[in-house]
Design an enzyme around this catalytic site. Sequence first.
Site, PDB file in Angstrom:
ATOM      1  N   ASN A   1       0.832  -1.194   0.000  1.00 42.18           N
ATOM      2  CA  ASN A   1       0.000   0.000   0.000  1.00 42.18           C
ATOM      3  C   ASN A   1       0.878   1.260   0.000  1.00 42.18           C
ATOM      4  O   ASN A   1       2.103   1.176  -0.011  1.00 42.18           O
ATOM      5  CB  ASN A   1      -0.955  -0.023   1.202  1.00 42.18           C
ATOM      6  CG  ASN A   1      -2.255   0.692   0.912  1.00 42.18           C
ATOM      7  OD1 ASN A   1      -2.298   1.670   0.172  1.00 42.18           O
ATOM      8  ND2 ASN A   1      -3.322   0.205   1.515  1.00 42.18           N
TER       9      ASN A   1
ATOM     10  N   HIS B   1      22.386   1.478  14.839  1.00 43.08           N
ATOM     11  CA  HIS B   1      23.693   1.897  15.328  1.00 43.08           C
ATOM     12  C   HIS B   1      24.016   1.077  16.571  1.00 43.08           C
ATOM     13  O   HIS B   1      23.131   0.737  17.354  1.00 43.08           O
ATOM     14  CB  HIS B   1      23.695   3.394  15.669  1.00 43.08           C
ATOM     15  CG  HIS B   1      23.545   4.250  14.464  1.00 43.08           C
ATOM     16  ND1 HIS B   1      24.605   4.576  13.656  1.00 43.08           N
ATOM     17  CD2 HIS B   1      22.467   4.832  13.906  1.00 43.08           C
ATOM     18  CE1 HIS B   1      24.188   5.332  12.663  1.00 43.08           C
ATOM     19  NE2 HIS B   1      22.885   5.492  12.796  1.00 43.08           N
TER      20      HIS B   1
ATOM     21  N   ARG C   1       3.761  -9.109  20.375  1.00 40.99           N
ATOM     22  CA  ARG C   1       3.703 -10.349  21.141  1.00 40.99           C
ATOM     23  C   ARG C   1       2.539 -11.185  20.614  1.00 40.99           C
ATOM     24  O   ARG C   1       1.629 -10.669  19.971  1.00 40.99           O
ATOM     25  CB  ARG C   1       3.539 -10.069  22.635  1.00 40.99           C
ATOM     26  CG  ARG C   1       2.229  -9.416  22.979  1.00 40.99           C
ATOM     27  CD  ARG C   1       2.148  -8.921  24.402  1.00 40.99           C
ATOM     28  NE  ARG C   1       0.881  -8.451  24.860  1.00 40.99           N
ATOM     29  CZ  ARG C   1      -0.028  -7.737  24.209  1.00 40.99           C
ATOM     30  NH1 ARG C   1       0.151  -7.417  22.975  1.00 40.99           N
ATOM     31  NH2 ARG C   1      -1.146  -7.357  24.783  1.00 40.99           N
TER      32      ARG C   1
END
Length: 191
Positions: free
Chosen positions: A79, A109, A173
């Site tokens: 999309n 990083h 989760r």
Amino acid sequence: MMAEGATVRDLARSVAQDLTWGWKSFITNSVAGSPLCPRALRYAILRMRGFDVQTPKLQSRCTFTGGRDIRIGARTSVNVWCYFEAVAPIRIGADCHIAMFTTIITSSHEVGPAGVTHRRSSAPVTIGDRVWLGAHVTVLPGVTIGDDVVVAAGAVVARDLAAGAVYGGVPARLIRTLDEAPSVLAATAAG
């Protein structure tokens, strides 16, 4: 004024690299990403630029940065306003649905005792077949999402997701497996 240690040759090389990257980014993101560009032409431009795109179902305003090591499988739809940062490879399977404003990131990083360093690390992202990423999902570096997974809108996927389940939240989760009926879960939660 030149940066310390930089020579004119170094700066000229840097300017040439930036102009080359800028031109390629313009073709990929501004021309192919324009809402005025038909999907068939967008598909052709991305293929000409070296992306392994096996579907013409890519909407406008998507951004591709970091490299061309991106594979988008057959019949997958992407999309509007999705962001693909391919410092490391991105692999998206067949028959997936990538909702608007989804972000797939392959670099970060490093963080050490002194805080964030300037050293970049990267890891590939792999998304299986028949995966649905809801609107505003963020997928972080090194994640593998199994086949037949639904990720709820707004989730942040920070670790691997096993196949055949629904995930949501920050971080994402397990909500339920696909073979569990939602009504069974509601009865269990109420009891």
